[in-house]
Design an enzyme around this catalytic site. Structure first.
Site, PDB file in Angstrom:
ATOM      1  N   THR A 165     -28.274  39.557  24.422  1.00  0.00           N
ATOM      2  CA  THR A 165     -27.111  40.110  23.721  1.00  0.00           C
ATOM      3  C   THR A 165     -26.914  39.374  22.405  1.00  0.00           C
ATOM      4  OG1 THR A 165     -26.078  40.724  25.825  1.00  0.00           O
ATOM      5  CG2 THR A 165     -24.619  40.538  23.914  1.00  0.00           C
ATOM      6  N   SER A 187     -34.624  38.430  27.135  1.00  0.00           N
ATOM      7  CA  SER A 187     -33.688  37.636  27.916  1.00  0.00           C
ATOM      8  C   SER A 187     -34.418  37.000  29.097  1.00  0.00           C
ATOM      9  CB  SER A 187     -32.557  38.532  28.425  1.00  0.00           C
ATOM     10  OG  SER A 187     -31.452  37.738  28.782  1.00  0.00           O
ATOM     11  N   HIS A 242     -33.522  35.815  32.018  1.00  0.00           N
ATOM     12  CA  HIS A 242     -33.232  36.141  33.431  1.00  0.00           C
ATOM     13  C   HIS A 242     -33.786  37.494  33.857  1.00  0.00           C
ATOM     14  CE1 HIS A 242     -29.695  38.990  33.114  1.00  0.00           C
ATOM     15  NE2 HIS A 242     -29.688  38.506  31.888  1.00  0.00           N
ATOM     16  N   THR A 279     -26.498  22.854  20.093  1.00  0.00           N
ATOM     17  CA  THR A 279     -27.444  21.960  20.751  1.00  0.00           C
ATOM     18  C   THR A 279     -28.321  22.748  21.716  1.00  0.00           C
ATOM     19  OG1 THR A 279     -25.891  20.144  20.526  1.00  0.00           O
ATOM     20  CG2 THR A 279     -27.643  19.853  22.158  1.00  0.00           C
ATOM     21  N   CYS A 315     -23.407  47.315  33.334  1.00  0.00           N
ATOM     22  CA  CYS A 315     -22.333  47.251  32.355  1.00  0.00           C
ATOM     23  C   CYS A 315     -21.414  48.455  32.492  1.00  0.00           C
ATOM     24  CB  CYS A 315     -22.913  47.189  30.953  1.00  0.00           C
ATOM     25  SG  CYS A 315     -24.332  46.116  30.865  1.00  0.00           S
TER      26      CYS A 315
HETATM   27  C1  LIG Z   1     -30.177  43.079  30.328  1.00  0.00           C
HETATM   28  C2  LIG Z   1     -30.409  43.713  29.025  1.00  0.00           C
HETATM   29  C3  LIG Z   1     -29.831  43.208  27.843  1.00  0.00           C
HETATM   30  C4  LIG Z   1     -28.845  42.082  27.824  1.00  0.00           C
HETATM   31  O1  LIG Z   1     -29.336  40.893  28.348  1.00  0.00           O
HETATM   32  P1  LIG Z   1     -28.303  39.674  28.538  1.00  0.00           P
HETATM   33  O2  LIG Z   1     -29.092  38.629  29.174  1.00  0.00           O
HETATM   34  O3  LIG Z   1     -27.207  40.205  29.426  1.00  0.00           O
HETATM   35  O4  LIG Z   1     -27.772  39.330  27.204  1.00  0.00           O
HETATM   36  C5  LIG Z   1     -30.134  43.827  26.659  1.00  0.00           C
HETATM   37  N1  LIG Z   1     -30.971  44.873  26.607  1.00  0.00           N
HETATM   38  C6  LIG Z   1     -31.552  45.381  27.713  1.00  0.00           C
HETATM   39  C7  LIG Z   1     -32.474  46.521  27.582  1.00  0.00           C
HETATM   40  C8  LIG Z   1     -31.288  44.820  28.953  1.00  0.00           C
HETATM   41  O5  LIG Z   1     -31.844  45.333  30.043  1.00  0.00           O
END
Ligand SMILES: *Cc1c(COP(=O)(O)O)cnc(C)c1O
Length: 393
Positions: free
Chosen positions: A72, A199, A201, A237, A325
């Site tokens: 994000t 991202s 995760h 940091t 979301c």
């Molecule tokens: C999950 C996702 C994001 C956002 O990732 P965050 O780790 O929540 O900031 C943005 N774009 C896509 C396509 C995603 O699947």
């Protein structure tokens, strides 16, 4: 069977190897990599190595990698940064099916007076490239932000072609590549994007760490202003443990991608074909010819996705409807809507997203449970096949 986790496009398990790689940085290696002393310098060495590893993951130069807090932040940095660099007349060209982390900032720029275009997709979720050419006609400063793969349907956009069309028109190009990370190879030497977001995760690193790739020579003002970290491109940091974990996740993904993608694809296909065979009036959303190997978005007509999710959850199965979301609202997802999915199927869409940690046994279990759930909910549904349905408002 405890929990069957088929919601890997929302987040993934931290790989055990990643967890282990991070541990020393919660212990003795707590120095600040920007410090002048050797205690901090020891830690800086690991950050540098991690940057090299992450650069290799997408075939970039380490100097082109900026660590952020999440995708994000990377998306916002790209979009707001481009607006600041190109000025108030910059046109924003994006797509109707982007993640809110892209659509939100693009719409904010629109409210601030920037011309904005959201490109449509066809029934399969494929982007209209002629609409892209049309939007860029006449030149002028422009940013094109198009996702590489869709988080809800798994549909993969032809990002190379999109980027080439955009560069031809002199536009800056950003891609939200969150969903391709670890699933298909990414090589920025072949894809002429200026900026790219990922991202951690979403590919077995922890939540709270992101990648912002910015091609050498791209002029972009600093979005997160503070210290001189990340070569002055992102203050704050460094999140050292997570940066090290991210690099480990990238390394694991690179090593295993080809074999894993095939294994995951086979499970996904068996799940999908099994559900189509056992659940009447089910359909696949998104062009199966251009999809990520791990994602299946299916609609079960005449019933609500939310109800399906709750019943699945009771059976220990995790999947999602719309995007996380959008969860909590009964509005159908903007992505499924953009595909022109019929009203009877719009509300009953479910996303299954698999990972390398899923098993054939889990697929068997879901195949056994889903037909029962669908049948039960259909018996309660006010709608059924052949009914005249209300016109969508
Ligand atoms: C999950 C996702 C994001 C956002 O990732 P965050 O780790 O929540 O900031 C943005 N774009 C896509 C396509 C995603 O699947």
């Amino acid at each position: 069977m405890d929990t069957v986790y088929f919601d890997n496009n929302a987040t993934t398990m931290v790989a055990p190897e990643v967890r282990e790689a991070m541990m020393p940085f919660f212990g003795d290696l707590y120095g600040n990599p920007s410090s002048m002393h050797a205690f901090g310098g020891r830690v800086a060495k690991y950050v540098n190595e991690a940057r090299e590893r992450v650069a290799e993951f997408i075939h970039a130069d380490p100097s082109e990698i900026v660590f952020t807090s999440c995708a994000t932040e990377s998306d916002n940095t790209a979009i707001h940064g481009a607006a600041e660099a190109l000025g108030p007349s910059m046109k924003v060209v994006t797509t109707k099916v982007e993640h809110p982390a892209v659509l939100g900032p693009c719409r904010r720029l629109k409210r601030m007076g920037h011309p904005e275009v959201e490109l449509p997709v066809d029934n399969g979720g494929n982007l209209d490239l002629d609409a892209l050419r049309e939007a860029l006609k006449g030149g002028g400063p422009a940013l094109v932000s198009a996702m590489w793969a869709n988080n809800e349907t798994g549909v993969v956009f032809p990002i190379k072609e999109i980027a080439e069309i955009a560069k031809e028109a002199g536009a800056l190009v950003h891609t939200d590549a969150v969903q391709v990370a670890g699933k298909i190879p990414v090589d920025v030497r072949e894809i002429p994007v200026d900026m790219l977001s990922m991202s951690g995760h979403k590919f077995h690193a922890p939540k709270g760490i992101g990648i912002f790739y910015i091609r050498k020579g791209t002029r972009l003002p600093t979005y997160m202003i503070g210290g001189h970290q990340e070569h002055g491109r992102r203050g704050g940091t460094e999140n050292v443990p997570y940066i090290v974990g991210l690099a480990k996740a990238a390394e694991l993904a690179t090593a295993a991608m080809a074999g894993e993608a095939e294994k995951v694809r086979a499970m996904r296909d068996r799940l999908e074909q099994g559900l189509l065979a056992t659940c009447p009036d089910a359909r696949i959303n998104g062009d199966p010819a251009h999809r990520l190997p791990n994602t299946s978005n299916m609609s079960f007509e005449y019933i609500e996705g939310e109800a399906i999710i709750y019943h699945m959850s009771d059976a220990g199965i995790c999947a999602s409807t719309g995007s996380a979301c959008a969860a909590g609202s009964l509005e159908p997802s903007h992505v499924i809507r953009a595909l022109g999915v019929p009203f009877t199927a719009l509300h009953g869409s479910i996303r299954f997203s698999l990972s390398r940690y899923n098993t054939e046994r889990e697929v068997d279990y879901v195949l056994e449970q889903m037909p029962k759930i669908v049948k039960k909910l259909r018996a309660l549904s006010p709608f059924s096949k052949g009914d005249t349905l209300p016109v969508e408002i």
